[in-house]
Structure formats: C-alpha cells, structure tokens
Scaffold this active site. Structure first.
Site, mmCIF file in Angstrom:
data_model
loop_
_atom_site.group_PDB
_atom_site.id
_atom_site.type_symbol
_atom_site.label_atom_id
_atom_site.label_comp_id
_atom_site.label_asym_id
_atom_site.label_seq_id
_atom_site.Cartn_x
_atom_site.Cartn_y
_atom_site.Cartn_z
ATOM 1 N N ASP A 394 -34.185 37.566 31.834
ATOM 2 C CA ASP A 394 -33.222 38.573 31.431
ATOM 3 C C ASP A 394 -32.680 39.179 32.729
ATOM 4 O OD1 ASP A 394 -31.853 40.480 29.798
ATOM 5 O OD2 ASP A 394 -33.425 41.930 30.273
ATOM 6 N N ASP A 587 -37.563 42.630 29.941
ATOM 7 C CA ASP A 587 -38.019 44.013 30.096
ATOM 8 C C ASP A 587 -38.997 44.430 29.014
ATOM 9 O OD1 ASP A 587 -36.486 44.432 27.866
ATOM 10 O OD2 ASP A 587 -34.901 45.531 28.891
ATOM 11 N N ASP A 591 -36.324 42.364 24.228
ATOM 12 C CA ASP A 591 -36.486 40.925 24.301
ATOM 13 C C ASP A 591 -37.720 40.434 23.559
ATOM 14 O OD1 ASP A 591 -34.208 40.363 25.952
ATOM 15 O OD2 ASP A 591 -35.299 41.230 27.627
#
Length: 696
Positions: A394, A587, A591
C-alpha cells in the site's frame, strides 16, 4: 468541512481516505487460479505438540518439558545447582571406579563405586522411564537410556554403563543451561509490563496494580519508570526509550498531547498520563500475548520432524531388537556381543538433536524478530517470509509518511508564495480536512481575522470573504466555475488552486512524503530475493506513478478501492511459482481484506491498532519499511540454521548407527552420537537469536 477534489490526488471526491474497519475473517478461500495458499489463521491456539514417538513432549514454548525428565529452559537455579552437585559427585565416583578398574581392583571395590555413581545420576531417568512405560511411551528416551545402561551392567560393562548416564546427564545439563540462557534473553524482551502503576488521586499518588486502573483515570510515570498502560500525556515531557517495542535504540521525545504506549521507559522527565486502554488491551500485553502464542504455529520443518520421529524411533528400536537376536540365531554369534551392539544402537538412536533444536530455532527466530520490533504470529509465517517472491505495498502510511504537507507554492505574477499561502490559510481556517490542516500548518501563524462569509462547495473546494475580498481555494472545477483556466504544473502532488477576487493567484502543491528508508527497503527486498514489488493504492494515477518510479518498483496500480485491491492481489497469484509466497504490506486499518488474503499480511505501524494486530500475520511496530527486510533476513537465517541441524543430525546419526551395528562404536561413542550431537545442534539453533544485520 472543505470539499476539495484536488487534482492528481485521491480518486475519491474530497480526499476522504476512508479507513474501512472491515471485519477480518481468517477464512482464506482458495484462489480462483487454484493456487493453494497454506495460510493458517487458527486463533484457537491448541497446545497440541505432536508426540514424536520418543517420549518427548515437544512443547518448545518457554522451554516446555521434552519428556526426558528435563524441562529444557524451565529449571530453577536450585535445580541447576542440585544437578551440578550430582554431576560432580558422580564424576568423582566414576573417576575412582576407573582407577580401580585399571588397577584391577577386586570386584567388591570396583562395582560399588560404579553402581553408586550410576544410582546418584540415574534415579530420575529410571523413574521417568518407568512412568513413561505405564503411559504407553514405549520409546521414550528415559526408558531407552535405562535399558541401555542397565544392560551394560548386566553384561559386566560397568564403566560403560555408568559412563552412559554420566555423559547423558552432563549433556542434558549443558543443554538446559544453553536453553535457559536463550529463554532469559527472550524473557528480557517480554519483560515490558510493570507490576505497578502510580494512580493519581487528587494530589496523592497511590501504587496500584495496572490491571485495576480504569479507562479515563490518570497515572504518573516518573523518570526511569516503564509506562504501564497506554494513554495520552496530559502534562510533562520526556525522552522515551521505545527499544522494547520498536527495536529502535534512539529515544523519541514525547510531550503534552502525544500518545504513549505501555512498555516504553520515561528517561528524563515526569509524565501525567490519561489512560485510554485497559491493562489487558494495552500494547505491552498484546505484544507479550502475540509472542507467547506465536510458537504454537509450527513450521513445515517442525511438522516434518514430528512425523519423522514418530516413525523413526520405533523403527530403530525394532532394528536394535533384531540386531540383538538375529545374528546369534542365524550366524551363531556371541549373544553378549550382539546385545552390546544393540544397546549401543539404542543409545545412538534417540532423535533429541532434532526434536529439541528445530523448535528452538524457530522460537529464537520469533524472539529475534520481537527484539527488532517485528511481531510474527507464528513459525509458519516466519517460514513463509523466507519464501517471499512477490511483495505488494500500500502507499499511504506504508511507503509514505501518511500525512499531507505543503511541498511547493507556485504564485501567479505579482504575488509571493507567502501571500498565496496566507490567502489559502484564511479561507481554510474553518475546515477539518487534512488538506486544509496542512495549509494552516505550513502557514504557521495565528489567523487573527475571521472570514465574513464561508461556503464549502461539494467536490470542488471553499469560498470565503475576508476584508471585502473573495478568496476561493479548490480544484480545477472550482476554477472553471469562476471562469479561470489553469494548467497542471509538472510537480506531482495534490493541487489546491487559489483565486482572489476572481483572478488566479497561484497553486499550492500538497504531497505525502516518501519515508526516509523506503528506498533502501525496496533495494534490500530485491537483494533478498523478491522478484516482484508492486504498488497498489487508492491514490490518483499521477501520484502513484511518480511514487513507483521514484522507488523503482516493478509495477503500480492506482485509484483502487479495497475490493479492487483484493482482486489485484488475486490476479498476482495466477503466476506465482509453486512454493513461493506473496506478502502484502499495508497500514492495517483499511487493508484488512488484503492483509487476510496474502500468504503473509504485514501491518506497518500497527502498534496501537486492534484492526492491524487482528488482521495481520506480522506487525512491524515502527513505521520503518526497512524492518520488513530485517524480518526476511531473520526468516532466512532461521531456515538456514534449521536445515543445517536437520542435515547434521541425520548424517551423524546414520554414521553412528552404522558403526554401532558393525561393532565399531562403543558406549562412549554412542553417548556422543546422542547427547553430543544434541548439544551441538542446540548451540547452533541459539545462533538465530543473536541476529544482527551484519550476521544475517
């Protein structure tokens, strides 16, 4: 609230980077491509340490008993001293017996010395062997050692019978000592929960158990004390030693308004802290719980050893029985000679080196990771990190700082950057949006005058009146509404255009800075064998492409919603080589579905996040991407040492068993073949814990 849809930013209007707290289900359905992902998220930590057939209970967690009567890593100091005294007395008697043996002293002098030596050293082994026999453990190490040593006495080999027990107990004591030292090191890492908290009642301070402190109550942390509970600093400032949590040796400064986490040490200032988590949910408790539970998930090597030993030990015991019976019957050999060979064969046969050292190596790997600020939820995930092939990242909060900041101001002719920033700060003074906050922070001065009028325009920006002048801050749509044509500058970032009295005043570039060690982390991943490193983000294409290019990633997909990220990860599995694993690094908040789907989901900076710890298989406590490289190095080091121990133990065992069967090895050699190999394997396993970047 400002409703900006700033150009080149997030694909969603108003840049609300919504952190979806999706319920994390550890289901891990099969990939549509048929790729089997061995990803066990069983949160019911059954302590089912498979029996190996040798009587060992291979619960390596904190030195559980191994079934031979020796609680590896769990003895008290008094027990160590008692065993040492027994060894010293036994060695003295054994030496006296040897002297009498070589001087050909009468049997009534020699035999009592060896027999007394044997009984002092062997009584607990004999008792454990008998207990194991009644429990159906016919192949327990204690029973095998008892049969072998008693058999030597029956055959008149008194020195060998006593030697078996002396060196066996010496090897066990040294192994216990080595294991205890490793356990002490690991316990030192986990010793991050204070026994007391200083609860503040008015002007009085009372020392209480941290478990009794409630959310909302106030505690005091004095210099040199460890923070007992998570909370927010109400007053005071101090340098905090976070080494036990993050593995970082450099203290960080905490002051009023900052969050402090349990387990940190206040070095040079007193803090008054409002508690916001109970003792059981505090960071220190979570870390300890995770590290303790991690050893319950076995690696493939551990599962192999458990299955192997379950078949191996009965097989070699059967071979020893045949060795004692068949040659005398078929070849008319001497019974005493072949029985002696069978007893030597029994001593050599026990797979202690494998069943103790392999789980210990994994546990040390988990401990070394914890010391570096990386919480890995099980040995299976440690092994999966060793096989990392594809790493998916990410962007926001993972490779970047996760906070917007003004990176550039491009004023129109006749204006300065300071003037443009002041206009924007005045217009954005009432907004709670991160973009507005970053503009005010960059301005850095008190905004004295209120705007006469303030209006947020959905998906475009804000308009405000100040001192008779109209100020507009927003995206290209807002500029178009004002009849202004603007061009996107070459500088990549989220763009906030500023207009004053209907005239274009300039542009403010707002971007999320790349973390200081992201570049080195990506390079380290490639050096460690990662074949693909992909960026998946919800941010706009221009920002995502620029980030991927700067970090030299292998691919990028942008403007993705959480479900689209999941689909993208599924697609990556289609060409993942057999046996290789896919890691997702995020994080840990928005997610969760992808963290759950990946072979190893890694949460960055998820220390205070319940969602991160619950969803991820590994939690990097600090925000440093370089810690992922450390985790992989530790995983590879653990795997390498595990393989070394397996090969070493099996080769040496095979050679010694052959020598024993051929009559070329006596009891002295047999003891080294069992205890000596076990001790060497254990010492080799302890090398995992002494991890450093130089040694990896």
């Amino acid at each position: 609230m400002s409703e900006h849809e700033h150009e080149s930013g997030c694909c969603c209007a108003h840049h609300e980077h919504a952190h979806h707290h999706d319920a994390h289900e550890h289901a891990h359905e099969a990939c549509c491509c048929g790729h089997e992902h061995d990803h066990d998220h069983d949160h019911e930590h059954h302590h089912d340490h498979d029996g190996c057939g040798c009587g060992h209970e291979h619960g390596h967690r904190h030195g559980d008993a191994c079934g031979c009567g020796h609680e590896h890593g769990g003895k008290e100091e008094s027990e160590h001293r008692t065993m040492l005294i027994r060894l010293i007395v036994g060695a003295v008697l054994f030496a006296a017996g040897l002297v009498s043996h070589f001087l050909h002293a009468p049997l009534y002098v020699e035999l009592p010395l060896f027999l007394l030596c044997y009984l002092i050293l062997a009584y607990d082994v004999i008792l454990n062997g008998i207990r194991g026999l009644f429990r159906g453990q016919f192949f327990g190490e204690s029973l095998l050692m008892t049969i072998s040593s008693v058999g030597a006495f029956v055959l008149g080999e008194y020195p060998e019978g006593a030697a078996v027990m002396l060196f066996y107990q010496l090897g066990e004591w040294l192994t216990d000592l080595a294991l205890d030292r490793s356990q002490d090191s690991i316990r030192a890492i986990l010793d991050i929960r204070p026994d007391t908290a200083n609860l503040l009642h008015g002007d009085e301070i009372e020392a209480v158990s941290p478990a009794s402190v409630k959310i909302g109550e106030t505690i005091v942390v004095r210099p040199g004390e460890r923070v007992p509970l998570d909370g927010v600093i109400l007053s005071g400032s101090s340098s905090l030693d976070t080494r036990a949590l993050t593995g970082e040796s450099v203290p960080r400064t905490a002051r009023e308004g900052d969050t402090v986490l349990s387990g940190c040490i206040a070095l040079d200032g007193m803090l008054t802290v409002r508690v916001d988590k109970t003792f059981g949910e505090s960071t220190a408790s979570k870390i300890i719980r995770l590290v303790e539970e991690a050893s319950d998930r076995k690696t493939p090597a551990e599962r192999f050893i458990s299955k192997f030993a379950r078949w191996y030990t009965p097989a070699v015991v059967g071979a020893a029985l045949l060795l004692a019976v068949i040659p005398p019957l078929v070849f008319r050999g001497a019974w005493a000679d072949w029985i002696h060979r069978a007893l030597v064969f029994l001593v050599i046969s026990c797979p202690c080196a494998l069943v103790i050292s392999i789980p210990l190596a994994v546990f040390c790997g988990l401990g070394a990771s914890s010391r570096e600020g990386i919480l890995i939820k099980g040995g299976n995930f440690l092994e999966a990190l060793n096989r990392a092939h594809t790493i998916v990242y990410d962007k926001t909060g993972t490779l970047t700082e996760g906070s917007f900041a003004v990176r550039g101001i491009l004023p129109a002719d006749g204006l300065t950057g300071e003037q443009v920033l002041e206009f924007a700060a005045i217009a954005e003074q009432f907004s709670s949006h991160p973009i507005a906050a970053s503009i005010r922070e960059a301005y850095g001065k008190p905004i004295d005058a209120d705007a006469d009028e303030y209006r947020a325009i959905g998906g475009e920006g804000v308009r405000a009146m100040h001192g008779g002048r109209e100020i507009a801050v927003g995206n290209q749509k807002l500029m178009a509404r004002l009849g202004l044509s603007v061009e996107q500058p070459a500088q990549v970032g989220t763009l906030a255009y500023v207009a004053v009295d209907g005239a274009y005043a300039g542009c403010i570039v707002i971007a999320d800075a790349i973390k200081a060690d992201s570049r080195s982390a990506i390079r380290d991943m490639k050096a460690l064998g990662a074949q693909r490193q992909i960026l998946l983000t919800g941010d706009g294409k221009a920002v995502a492409d620029a980030t991927a290019k700067e970090l030299e990633l292998d691919g990028v997909q942008s403007e993705l919603l959480p479900d689209q990220k999941l689909s993208a990860v599924e697609a990556l599995y289609a060409d993942l080589p057999k046996g290789a694993t896919l890691l997702f690094v995020g994080d840990g908040i928005n997610d969760a579905p992808v963290l759950a789907r990946a072979d190893v989901g890694v949460a960055m900076g998820g220390l205070g996040s319940d969602a991160a710890i619950e969803a991820a298989d590994a939690v990097i406590i600090s925000d440093a991407p370089s810690k992922l490289a450390d985790a992989i190095r530790i995983a590879k080091r653990t795997h390498r040492i595990t393989i070394e121990n397996i090969v070493f133990a099996l080769v040496v065992k095979a050679v010694f068993l052959l020598l024993g069967a051929l009559g070329a090895a006596n009891m002295w050699v047999a003891v080294f073949g069992d205890v000596g190999v076990m001790l060497l394997a254990v010492l080799n396993a302890l090398r995992v814990f002494r991890y450093s970047r130089k040694s990896a």
